[in-house]
Design a protein around this motif. Structure first.
Motif, PDB file in Angstrom:
ATOM      1  N   ASP A  65       0.835  -1.201   0.000  1.00  0.00           N
ATOM      2  CA  ASP A  65       0.000   0.000   0.000  1.00  0.00           C
ATOM      3  C   ASP A  65       0.868   1.249   0.000  1.00  0.00           C
ATOM      4  N   ARG A  66       1.133   1.742  -1.188  1.00  0.00           N
ATOM      5  CA  ARG A  66       1.991   2.928  -1.299  1.00  0.00           C
ATOM      6  C   ARG A  66       1.351   4.153  -0.652  1.00  0.00           C
ATOM      7  N   SER A  67       0.017   4.183  -0.652  1.00  0.00           N
ATOM      8  CA  SER A  67      -0.655   5.390  -0.176  1.00  0.00           C
ATOM      9  C   SER A  67      -0.316   5.662   1.288  1.00  0.00           C
ATOM     10  N   GLN A  68      -0.060   4.591   2.044  1.00  0.00           N
ATOM     11  CA  GLN A  68       0.253   4.805   3.453  1.00  0.00           C
ATOM     12  C   GLN A  68       1.624   5.463   3.620  1.00  0.00           C
ATOM     13  N   LEU A  69       2.553   4.994   2.806  1.00  0.00           N
ATOM     14  CA  LEU A  69       3.889   5.585   2.826  1.00  0.00           C
ATOM     15  C   LEU A  69       3.806   7.047   2.399  1.00  0.00           C
ATOM     16  N   PHE A  70       3.021   7.280   1.371  1.00  0.00           N
ATOM     17  CA  PHE A  70       2.856   8.629   0.863  1.00  0.00           C
ATOM     18  C   PHE A  70       2.224   9.527   1.925  1.00  0.00           C
ATOM     19  N   GLY A  71       1.210   8.998   2.625  1.00  0.00           N
ATOM     20  CA  GLY A  71       0.558   9.756   3.685  1.00  0.00           C
ATOM     21  C   GLY A  71       1.547  10.139   4.783  1.00  0.00           C
ATOM     22  N   GLY A  72       2.385   9.174   5.157  1.00  0.00           N
ATOM     23  CA  GLY A  72       3.375   9.429   6.197  1.00  0.00           C
ATOM     24  C   GLY A  72       4.365  10.499   5.766  1.00  0.00           C
ATOM     25  N   LEU A  73       4.719  10.442   4.502  1.00  0.00           N
ATOM     26  CA  LEU A  73       5.681  11.399   3.960  1.00  0.00           C
ATOM     27  C   LEU A  73       5.072  12.801   3.865  1.00  0.00           C
ATOM     28  N   SER A  74       3.830  12.858   3.379  1.00  0.00           N
ATOM     29  CA  SER A  74       3.224  14.175   3.204  1.00  0.00           C
ATOM     30  C   SER A  74       2.907  14.814   4.555  1.00  0.00           C
ATOM     31  N   ARG A  75       2.501  13.988   5.524  1.00  0.00           N
ATOM     32  CA  ARG A  75       2.267  14.527   6.875  1.00  0.00           C
ATOM     33  C   ARG A  75       3.556  15.097   7.436  1.00  0.00           C
ATOM     34  N   THR A  76       4.658  14.359   7.228  1.00  0.00           N
ATOM     35  CA  THR A  76       5.941  14.814   7.753  1.00  0.00           C
ATOM     36  C   THR A  76       6.337  16.140   7.117  1.00  0.00           C
ATOM     37  N   ILE A  77       6.177  16.236   5.805  1.00  0.00           N
ATOM     38  CA  ILE A  77       6.590  17.466   5.130  1.00  0.00           C
ATOM     39  C   ILE A  77       5.722  18.634   5.578  1.00  0.00           C
ATOM     40  N   LEU A  78       4.400  18.380   5.648  1.00  0.00           N
ATOM     41  CA  LEU A  78       3.511  19.469   6.046  1.00  0.00           C
ATOM     42  C   LEU A  78       3.770  19.934   7.463  1.00  0.00           C
ATOM     43  N   TRP A  79       3.837  18.964   8.383  1.00  0.00           N
ATOM     44  CA  TRP A  79       3.940  19.342   9.789  1.00  0.00           C
ATOM     45  C   TRP A  79       5.359  19.750  10.158  1.00  0.00           C
ATOM     46  N   LEU A  80       6.299  18.884   9.817  1.00  0.00           N
ATOM     47  CA  LEU A  80       7.651  19.114  10.299  1.00  0.00           C
ATOM     48  C   LEU A  80       8.323  20.235   9.527  1.00  0.00           C
ATOM     49  N   VAL A  81       8.221  20.193   8.204  1.00  0.00           N
ATOM     50  CA  VAL A  81       8.956  21.160   7.407  1.00  0.00           C
ATOM     51  C   VAL A  81       8.181  22.465   7.261  1.00  0.00           C
ATOM     52  N   VAL A  82       6.932  22.375   6.788  1.00  0.00           N
ATOM     53  CA  VAL A  82       6.182  23.609   6.546  1.00  0.00           C
ATOM     54  C   VAL A  82       5.821  24.293   7.863  1.00  0.00           C
ATOM     55  N   LEU A  83       5.126  23.565   8.731  1.00  0.00           N
ATOM     56  CA  LEU A  83       4.730  24.173  10.003  1.00  0.00           C
ATOM     57  C   LEU A  83       5.957  24.438  10.872  1.00  0.00           C
ATOM     58  N   GLY A  84       6.857  23.468  10.860  1.00  0.00           N
ATOM     59  CA  GLY A  84       8.064  23.603  11.677  1.00  0.00           C
ATOM     60  C   GLY A  84       8.816  24.882  11.366  1.00  0.00           C
ATOM     61  N   TYR A  85       8.995  25.139  10.074  1.00  0.00           N
ATOM     62  CA  TYR A  85       9.720  26.358   9.708  1.00  0.00           C
ATOM     63  C   TYR A  85       8.823  27.581   9.748  1.00  0.00           C
ATOM     64  N   GLY A  86       7.539  27.386   9.461  1.00  0.00           N
ATOM     65  CA  GLY A  86       6.596  28.509   9.483  1.00  0.00           C
ATOM     66  C   GLY A  86       6.456  29.097  10.873  1.00  0.00           C
ATOM     67  N   ILE A  87       6.037  28.247  11.822  1.00  0.00           N
ATOM     68  CA  ILE A  87       5.902  28.716  13.198  1.00  0.00           C
ATOM     69  C   ILE A  87       7.294  29.000  13.762  1.00  0.00           C
ATOM     70  N   GLY A  88       8.235  28.197  13.311  1.00  0.00           N
ATOM     71  CA  GLY A  88       9.600  28.351  13.801  1.00  0.00           C
ATOM     72  C   GLY A  88      10.176  29.729  13.514  1.00  0.00           C
ATOM     73  N   ALA A  89       9.659  30.360  12.456  1.00  0.00           N
ATOM     74  CA  ALA A  89      10.142  31.695  12.128  1.00  0.00           C
ATOM     75  C   ALA A  89       9.759  32.692  13.206  1.00  0.00           C
ATOM     76  N   ALA A  90       8.595  32.444  13.848  1.00  0.00           N
ATOM     77  CA  ALA A  90       8.146  33.351  14.895  1.00  0.00           C
ATOM     78  C   ALA A  90       8.645  32.891  16.262  1.00  0.00           C
ATOM     79  N   LEU A  91       8.597  31.585  16.472  1.00  0.00           N
ATOM     80  CA  LEU A  91       9.040  31.036  17.750  1.00  0.00           C
ATOM     81  C   LEU A  91      10.494  30.612  17.605  1.00  0.00           C
ATOM     82  N   ARG A  92      11.376  31.418  18.074  1.00  0.00           N
ATOM     83  CA  ARG A  92      12.782  31.150  17.793  1.00  0.00           C
ATOM     84  C   ARG A  92      13.282  29.876  18.459  1.00  0.00           C
TER      85      ARG A  92
END
Lengths: 305, 270
Positions: A41-68
């Motif tokens: 089931d590739r979709s599960q791997l894809f889901g895990g990857l997209s969640r990681t990118i959204l939360w860790l990278v996008v949100l991480g750096y987004g909020i991270g810009a304000a919260l040093r």
């Protein structure tokens, strides 16, 4: 058509070897089934990857810009254990809820009618769910160089142990839910109504208390920082004291996932906000209780209908 | 010593809340018989079969398979029966070989014999060449052959088939029929449910079930002679004379909703 004599062809069926419901071969094959399904089931791997990118990278750096920083860690580093937890929650619940259709239209009917002990079927399923959780939880871990987190062999091993127990716990909770579900049109609401509260109310995306600011001129001197840390207040950017409202704190404290996540953060970042004894106790004792309950519920609903 | 009957039920009942799905059925099926349970959808055929195969517990009465009680000696019954469900009970993400391997383990086939048993089943089902393909890509006929081979893998003495020809094309039906004939030649008792009159006509004996009750039992010829009512009567006439109506479908069950939901590609299915 080749007809093989079924009578003479009957293979030596020694019967399923089991002790009080524990049949290692049955546990193994049900575990293997879960992992094979996951692998297909590739979709599960894809889901895990997209969640990681959204939360860790996008949100991480987004909020991270304000919260040093949060206690010396970047925001992305702070939420890494949370993103791992999110992946564990998703994969474990997905694995467990699959019971609902598996029971009605899938292989499970064939399993139920076999002479194998259902306790072992349930255990194999939950072990499978936990191992998939470890695999899915490892995806965010692979991003740690990107967010500047240094991992050691021990922190990775420790994280895997916590992920495994978290996977067992959540799969077991999912099984308990699944045995009570008649149809599964309701799965969408389950995933939103179970995963999201467990995730958000676990201290995954915000610290329990701290000092906020970050204008730059309000940096806390180290001596005060030391004293604050001793009373359980962590420096966030340096500035004003913040504390979650009491009701939110209560919800976080009664959410078992908070303790597992806290231990995961301790293992990975050497930073924790809850009493370590409580973390260890919840992480290792609660899954055992949940597995016993889930295995009992599963064999009950599968056997006696 | 006389052989224990393949199946024996006494006043067998199953209640779901207020409704009696099976309302006191007593019947005996001898070993080696090809036996049909004929009735419209919702008559209680599947419920009856699920009680005989230990999937659900009777509310009252008793049932025994090969002399073993389906409640008290469940494990003994399970070892000796093979079952093919109404719609495929396969893991569609796994391939044919993997599905068979699960069966081999669940039925306690010794590790040293597993491989040979799996290959033999694949050969019997004429699926050796596609054994590594995911079952999802199989046709209805291929799935049914795989399930039949699987149900026979552990050498059962009684084979239960729940509406085995549903969803098969004429060629698939013929193939299935040939295979059932071959199975019977080896002395395996075959019990199937059907709402197809032509199929029931080909069986040794037929039990007609309606609203959970057994309303007639006998060979097709006996039933026609007794209840047919006219010269060139067939089982259809028997059914109409006995029930005052034709065989027809009733409302969809809860699980049919799930089936259709998963076929529509509902959330996270298969």
């Amino acid at each position: 058509m080749t007809v093989v004599a079924t009578k003479t062809a009957a293979p030596s069926s020694a019967g399923v070897r089991s002790w009080a419901g524990f049949a290692p071969s049955v546990i193994w094959i049900m575990w293997k089934r879960e992992l094979l399904r996951y692998g297909r089931d590739r979709s599960q791997l894809f889901g895990g990857l997209s969640r990681t990118i959204l939360w860790l990278v996008v949100l991480g750096y987004g909020i991270g810009a304000a919260l040093r920083e949060i206690e010396g860690y970047t925001y992305a580093q702070y939420i890494l254990p949370g993103v791992i937890t999110l992946n564990v929650l998703f994969s474990s619940l997905q694995c467990a809820i699959a019971l609902v259709w598996d029971r009605e239209v899938g292989l499970l009917r064939e399993v139920v009618i076999s002479p194998s002990p259902m306790l072992s079927v349930a255990l194999g399923k939950m072990l499978g769910g936990a191992c998939i959780a470890v695999l899915q939880g490892t995806i965010p871990l692979l991003f740690s160089p990107l967010i500047g987190l240094h991992l050691t062999v021990w922190s990775v091993l420790g994280a895997w142990v916590v992920m495994f127990f978290m996977g067992i716990l959540i799969t077991a909770i999912g099984v308990l839910i699944a045995t009570r579900l008649k149809t599964f049109e309701g799965f969408g609401s389950i995933s939103n109504g179970v995963i999201q509260p467990l995730y958000f109310l676990s201290g995954s995306v915000f610290p329990l208390k701290g000092i906020i600011g970050g204008v730059g001129m309000l940096d806390i001197p180290d001596s005060i920082r030391e004293e604050l840390r001793r009373i359980g207040i962590y420096a966030i950017g340096g500035g004003w004291l913040v504390q979650l409202p009491a009701w939110l704190q209560i919800l976080v404290y009664i959410n078992p996932v908070s303790y597992l996540l806290d231990l995961l953060r301790y293992v990975l970042l050497d930073f924790q906000q809850l009493p370590l004894t409580a973390d260890v106790l919840v992480t290792f004792a609660l899954p055992v209780v949940a597995v016993v309950l889930a295995a009992a519920a599963m064999s009950r609903t599968l056997q006696h209908r | 010593m006389a052989l224990a009957p393949a199946i024996e039920t006494v006043a067998l009942e199953r209640r779901y809340g207020e409704t009696l799905a099976v309302a006191g059925i007593s019947l005996v099926v001898d070993q080696g018989e090809f036996f049909a349970i004929l009735g419209p959808n919702g008559a209680g055929k599947t419920t009856l079969m699920h009680m005989l195969t230990t999937l659900i517990t009777p509310s009252a009465g008793t049932a025994a398979v090969l002399g073993f009680d389906v409640v008290r000696q469940r494990a003994e019954v399970r070892k000796r029966l093979g079952m093919v469900f109404q719609d495929p009970a396969l893991d569609e993400r796994l391939n044919a070989r993997e599905n068979l391997e699960i069966h081999a383990v669940l039925y306690g086939i010794a590790r040293s014999d597993r491989r040979a048993a799996i290959e033999k089943s694949l050969d019997w089902a004429a699926l050796t060449e596609v054994a590594g393909r995911r079952v999802r890509s199989f046709s209805g006929g291929m799935k049914r052959r795989l399930e039949l081979a699987r149900a026979l893998m552990h050498g059962p003495r009684v084979l239960f088939l729940d509406e085995p020809t549903i969803g098969l094309d004429p060629q698939g039906r013929r193939d299935l029929w040939d295979r059932i004939a071959a199975i019977r030649e080896e002395g395996v008792t075959v019990l199937m449910t059907t709402h197809n009159l032509a199929e029931a006509n080909a069986c040794d004996r037929v039990a007609i079930v309606e609203k959970g009750k057994l309303i007639a039992l006998g060979t097709p010829a006996e039933l026609i002679a007794e209840h047919g009512g006219r010269e060139d009567a067939d089982l259809e006439d028997v059914f109409i004379n006995l029930t005052g109506r034709q065989l027809r479908d009733e409302a969809a069950t809860a699980r049919e909703h799930i089936v259709s939901f998963s076929k529509r590609g509902g959330e996270l299915t298969r």
